[in-house]
Design an enzyme around this catalytic site. Sequence first.
Site, PDB file in Angstrom:
ATOM      1  N   LYS A  66      45.704  26.167 -43.250  1.00 36.03           N
ATOM      2  CA  LYS A  66      46.014  25.542 -41.957  1.00 36.03           C
ATOM      3  C   LYS A  66      44.699  25.286 -41.247  1.00 36.03           C
ATOM      4  O   LYS A  66      43.879  26.196 -41.093  1.00 36.03           O
ATOM      5  CB  LYS A  66      46.896  26.434 -41.090  1.00 36.03           C
ATOM      6  CG  LYS A  66      47.190  25.758 -39.730  1.00 36.03           C
ATOM      7  CD  LYS A  66      48.202  26.517 -38.903  1.00 36.03           C
ATOM      8  CE  LYS A  66      47.584  27.663 -38.157  1.00 36.03           C
ATOM      9  NZ  LYS A  66      48.509  28.255 -37.174  1.00 36.03           N
ATOM     10  N   ARG A 109      56.199  30.646 -36.378  1.00 37.12           N
ATOM     11  CA  ARG A 109      55.775  31.724 -37.275  1.00 37.12           C
ATOM     12  C   ARG A 109      55.158  32.872 -36.496  1.00 37.12           C
ATOM     13  O   ARG A 109      55.247  34.039 -36.883  1.00 37.12           O
ATOM     14  CB  ARG A 109      54.884  31.225 -38.413  1.00 37.12           C
ATOM     15  CG  ARG A 109      53.511  30.626 -38.076  1.00 37.12           C
ATOM     16  CD  ARG A 109      52.518  31.676 -37.687  1.00 37.12           C
ATOM     17  NE  ARG A 109      51.179  31.443 -38.144  1.00 37.12           N
ATOM     18  CZ  ARG A 109      50.106  31.881 -37.504  1.00 37.12           C
ATOM     19  NH1 ARG A 109      50.199  32.511 -36.336  1.00 37.12           N
ATOM     20  NH2 ARG A 109      48.915  31.680 -38.001  1.00 37.12           N
ATOM     21  N   THR A 220      45.630  38.252 -29.193  1.00 35.77           N
ATOM     22  CA  THR A 220      44.270  38.481 -29.693  1.00 35.77           C
ATOM     23  C   THR A 220      44.151  38.049 -31.156  1.00 35.77           C
ATOM     24  O   THR A 220      44.633  38.729 -32.056  1.00 35.77           O
ATOM     25  CB  THR A 220      43.887  39.966 -29.518  1.00 35.77           C
ATOM     26  OG1 THR A 220      43.976  40.273 -28.127  1.00 35.77           O
ATOM     27  CG2 THR A 220      42.473  40.226 -29.999  1.00 35.77           C
ATOM     28  N   LYS A 225      38.478  38.633 -28.029  1.00 35.73           N
ATOM     29  CA  LYS A 225      39.696  38.617 -27.207  1.00 35.73           C
ATOM     30  C   LYS A 225      40.303  40.020 -27.143  1.00 35.73           C
ATOM     31  O   LYS A 225      40.091  40.848 -28.048  1.00 35.73           O
ATOM     32  CB  LYS A 225      40.699  37.607 -27.772  1.00 35.73           C
ATOM     33  CG  LYS A 225      40.297  36.180 -27.436  1.00 35.73           C
ATOM     34  CD  LYS A 225      41.112  35.164 -28.190  1.00 35.73           C
ATOM     35  CE  LYS A 225      42.446  34.888 -27.579  1.00 35.73           C
ATOM     36  NZ  LYS A 225      43.138  33.777 -28.264  1.00 35.73           N
TER      37      LYS A 225
HETATM   38  P1  NAD Z   1      48.507  28.725 -23.246  1.00 34.49           P
HETATM   39  O1  NAD Z   1      47.188  28.133 -22.965  1.00 34.49           O
HETATM   40  O2  NAD Z   1      49.716  27.881 -23.157  1.00 34.49           O
HETATM   41  O3  NAD Z   1      48.725  29.977 -22.251  1.00 34.49           O
HETATM   42  C1  NAD Z   1      47.697  30.928 -22.080  1.00 34.49           C
HETATM   43  C2  NAD Z   1      48.263  32.192 -21.477  1.00 34.49           C
HETATM   44  O4  NAD Z   1      47.198  33.138 -21.312  1.00 34.49           O
HETATM   45  C3  NAD Z   1      48.852  31.993 -20.102  1.00 34.49           C
HETATM   46  O5  NAD Z   1      49.856  32.964 -19.892  1.00 34.49           O
HETATM   47  C4  NAD Z   1      47.647  32.253 -19.181  1.00 34.49           C
HETATM   48  O6  NAD Z   1      48.032  32.599 -17.881  1.00 34.49           O
HETATM   49  C5  NAD Z   1      47.035  33.425 -19.919  1.00 34.49           C
HETATM   50  N1  NAD Z   1      45.617  33.586 -19.656  1.00 34.49           N
HETATM   51  C6  NAD Z   1      44.649  32.649 -19.741  1.00 34.49           C
HETATM   52  N2  NAD Z   1      43.449  33.194 -19.488  1.00 34.49           N
HETATM   53  C7  NAD Z   1      43.681  34.510 -19.248  1.00 34.49           C
HETATM   54  C8  NAD Z   1      42.844  35.607 -18.941  1.00 34.49           C
HETATM   55  N3  NAD Z   1      41.532  35.467 -18.831  1.00 34.49           N
HETATM   56  N4  NAD Z   1      43.417  36.822 -18.756  1.00 34.49           N
HETATM   57  C9  NAD Z   1      44.773  36.976 -18.886  1.00 34.49           C
HETATM   58  N5  NAD Z   1      45.612  35.980 -19.188  1.00 34.49           N
HETATM   59  C10 NAD Z   1      45.066  34.766 -19.362  1.00 34.49           C
HETATM   60  O7  NAD Z   1      48.388  29.422 -24.660  1.00 34.49           O
HETATM   61  P2  NAD Z   1      49.522  29.782 -25.702  1.00 34.49           P
HETATM   62  O8  NAD Z   1      49.747  28.649 -26.608  1.00 34.49           O
HETATM   63  O9  NAD Z   1      50.696  30.377 -25.009  1.00 34.49           O
HETATM   64  O10 NAD Z   1      48.771  30.909 -26.561  1.00 34.49           O
HETATM   65  C11 NAD Z   1      48.463  32.162 -25.975  1.00 34.49           C
HETATM   66  C12 NAD Z   1      47.479  32.891 -26.846  1.00 34.49           C
HETATM   67  O11 NAD Z   1      48.105  33.221 -28.080  1.00 34.49           O
HETATM   68  C13 NAD Z   1      46.231  32.080 -27.211  1.00 34.49           C
HETATM   69  O12 NAD Z   1      45.090  32.824 -26.863  1.00 34.49           O
HETATM   70  C14 NAD Z   1      46.321  31.884 -28.696  1.00 34.49           C
HETATM   71  O13 NAD Z   1      45.073  31.890 -29.341  1.00 34.49           O
HETATM   72  C15 NAD Z   1      47.179  33.054 -29.133  1.00 34.49           C
HETATM   73  N6  NAD Z   1      47.928  32.803 -30.370  1.00 34.49           N
HETATM   74  C16 NAD Z   1      47.970  33.774 -31.298  1.00 34.49           C
HETATM   75  C17 NAD Z   1      48.653  33.560 -32.478  1.00 34.49           C
HETATM   76  C18 NAD Z   1      48.771  34.642 -33.499  1.00 34.49           C
HETATM   77  O14 NAD Z   1      49.240  34.399 -34.607  1.00 34.49           O
HETATM   78  N7  NAD Z   1      48.410  35.857 -33.180  1.00 34.49           N
HETATM   79  C19 NAD Z   1      49.289  32.335 -32.707  1.00 34.49           C
HETATM   80  C20 NAD Z   1      49.265  31.380 -31.709  1.00 34.49           C
HETATM   81  C21 NAD Z   1      48.578  31.618 -30.534  1.00 34.49           C
END
Ligand code: NAD
Length: 320
Positions: A66, A109, A220, A225
Amino acid sequence: MWIVPESVIADLVDEHSAFDAIEASFAAMARGDAYNFPVVREALGAGRQYGFKSGLDRVGALLGVKAGGYFPGNADRGIPNHQSTVYLFDQDSGKPTAIVGGNLLTALRTAAASAISIAHLARKDAKVLGMVGAGHQSAFQMRAAVRQRQFDRVIGWNLHPDMLSRLAETAAELGLPFEAVDLDQLGAQADVIITITSSFDAILQDAHIRPGTHLACMGTDTKGKQELDPAILTRATVFTDEVAQSISIGEAQHAVGAGILHADAIVEIGAVINGTHHGRRDAQEITVFDGTGVGLQDLAVASRAVALAIERGLAQKIDF
Ligand code: NAD
């Protein structure tokens, strides 16, 4: 080679099929049938992250990558901050077999992974779901989570309160009451907590977390992060999708880096699925699932999408 565009993914993969595909992938990883290749993740500046997650499932016949990342300026463009595409290959010949839109698949996923952790690790009597984060992924997380236990309400906190309406609307769609709370209330009331933010600092502190809580930490996925105070991980049993990612780009990177958690103590959730680890010990135990997001998750849901798209005439065939 087949092309399965983003526009048809919603007709092909849902929470149920994503759950089954990801559970099978985690089980295959723990059996040693499948493994992920090292993640490439580059900061492009201005908060943009780009990288590659890839792997091989010898038994499930999955090979691929991916490519994609996180582009925080996209919200202003009216498109999701996550942009990704999955490329599948024949594991014997290396020939490309499919290109698949990866945006919705990523959300499904990722939500499936935390739902699997809830299914296998949360207390059976869990009633209150706590959400930390209200971004794009949070709605998918909530929808997949509520299928796993008889939750009777959802509570939530977000750094940016204006985004909490997403949690309220999703809870309403699921027929559950929602209340915005502070972090003290969240920790004191929630039986299961999902963290899904872009935070680089601990949000939940050790004192917030009561015995018996299950935490699915999904935000994270990059070096630096952080969502949890590392002390929580020393009180908890820590589970993950893959230990190598957990200690390098996952939530455990901080506790392991500080020398207060040993990598050997982290359990792959696949071992619980396969029955080689007992999972939750008792009702007082704190369980943490460090969901870092592995390439095999992407390949598993993409492969399901391709098979169904071909069957239903939704895939485009090209000579390549
Ligand atoms: P998004 O941009 O739509 O939302 C971001 C979220 O994080 C919001 O709730 C925002 O208020 C909060 N936020 C932003 N900066 C912050 C900070 N400094 N402190 C606390 N909260 C903060 O993003 P999303 O698509 O909802 O994704 C959220 C996170 O999940 C991303 O960081 C992304 O990398 C991660 N993610 C992880 C996986 C995984 O498999 N683990 C998969 C997809 C996304």
